[in-house]
Design a protein around this motif. Structure first.
Motif, short mmCIF file in Angstrom:
data_model
loop_
_atom_site.label_atom_id
_atom_site.label_comp_id
_atom_site.label_asym_id
_atom_site.label_seq_id
_atom_site.Cartn_x
_atom_site.Cartn_y
_atom_site.Cartn_z
N ASP A 1 -1.98 -0.47 5.93
CA ASP A 1 -2.20 0.18 7.23
C ASP A 1 -3.65 0.28 7.66
O ASP A 1 -3.95 0.93 8.65
N THR A 2 -4.57 -0.31 6.89
CA THR A 2 -5.99 -0.17 7.28
C THR A 2 -6.69 -1.53 7.27
O THR A 2 -6.22 -2.48 6.62
N ASP B 1 -7.09 -2.94 3.86
CA ASP B 1 -5.94 -3.66 3.28
C ASP B 1 -5.99 -5.13 3.70
O ASP B 1 -5.69 -6.02 2.91
N ASP C 1 -0.19 5.13 0.96
CA ASP C 1 -0.44 6.12 2.02
C ASP C 1 -0.58 5.47 3.39
O ASP C 1 -1.38 4.56 3.57
N GLY C 2 0.21 5.91 4.34
CA GLY C 2 0.17 5.35 5.68
C GLY C 2 1.03 4.10 5.82
O GLY C 2 1.18 3.56 6.92
N THR C 3 1.59 3.62 4.69
CA THR C 3 2.42 2.41 4.72
C THR C 3 3.85 2.73 4.27
O THR C 3 4.82 2.43 4.97
N ASP D 1 0.87 -1.17 0.00
CA ASP D 1 0.00 0.00 0.00
C ASP D 1 0.92 1.24 0.00
O ASP D 1 2.12 1.12 0.30
MG LIG Z 1 -2.98 3.17 3.30
#
Ligand SMILES: [Mg+2]
Length: 228
Positions: free
Chosen positions: A176-177, A180, A13-15, A11
């Motif tokens: 990160d979610t 995912d 964003d956020g990863t 992933d």
């Molecule tokens: Mg993400």
């Protein structure tokens, strides 16, 4: 090309990176440019979702005339604003460069993307940090509204390269979610959840990922998950 024993799908964003709202601001500016609407993103959720679904929701929330063309106009505006927004606040997450470099040295590991970003947006974000060259294939958010379909696209892209019978239990999704985690399940892949986005470890744990880490700074422990 050697058939990789293991495949990692990241992933974005956020990863890999924290865009610190760059994508959101780029979309907001596009909405001002195109429709004269300020604060258009208030109340629209982003995490784990595809760009296509976000833009579709945005059009519905503001009662604009719907359709692929209207969506693509906003996405084009978004792409125009994205580089400047990234340069103000975005950062790479801990350990990412080293992890990607170590993965690149493993000849039996393939590295791709599984992201809700549209393909060109992904290229802009990763290019901003000089890491785009690590990813040669993937699934993206250009067409799909459901992240599970993005996972299916990533697997198709993998199988185009390495054979139609490439087993998905040799694929590790890193994200990160909870979305995912769910989309990895949808294709029979394993999943490493990482608490570098908006969800803490204790929020990800109930979704039962195969593995869970606070961040990706310890590349040895990530590589350990990928050894045959
Ligand atoms: Mg993400």
């Amino acid at each position: 090309m050697i058939r990789p024993h293991t495949t990692v799908l990241f992933d974005i964003d956020g990863t890999l990176l924290s865009s610190s709202g760059a994508g959101l601001r780029a979309l907001e500016r596009a909405m001002v440019d195109i429709h004269g609407i300020a604060h258009a993103m208030d109340g629209v959720s982003l995490a784990g979702r595809t760009d296509r679904s976000i833009v579709r929701d945005l059009i519905a929330a503001h009662r604009l005339s719907a359709g692929i063309e209207a969506e693509n106009t906003i996405l084009a505006g978004y792409l125009g604003h994205l580089p400047e927004q990234l340069s103000t606040a975005a950062t790479l997450l801990p350990g990412i460069v080293r992890l990607l470099e170590h993965l690149a040295e493993q000849k039996d590991i393939a590295v791709g993307l599984l992201t809700g970003n549209i393909r060109r947006g992904a290229a802009v974000k990763l290019g901003h940090f000089g890491i785009h060259h690590h990813f040669s294939f993937g699934g993206f958010g250009d067409r799909h509204v459901d992240r599970d379909d993005v996972a299916r696209e990533a697997v198709e892209s993998l199988r185009d390269r390495h054979g139609a019978d490439y087993p998905t239990d040799r694929v590790l999704v890193i994200g990160d979610t909870p979305l995912d985690i769910r989309c990895a399940r949808a294709v029979g892949a394993r999943v490493l959840a990482v608490a570098t986005g908006i969800h803490a470890v204790h929020e990800l744990a109930p979704h039962a990922p195969d593995h869970l880490m606070a961040d990706l700074s310890n590349y040895d422990s990530v590589l350990e998950l990928l050894r045959p």
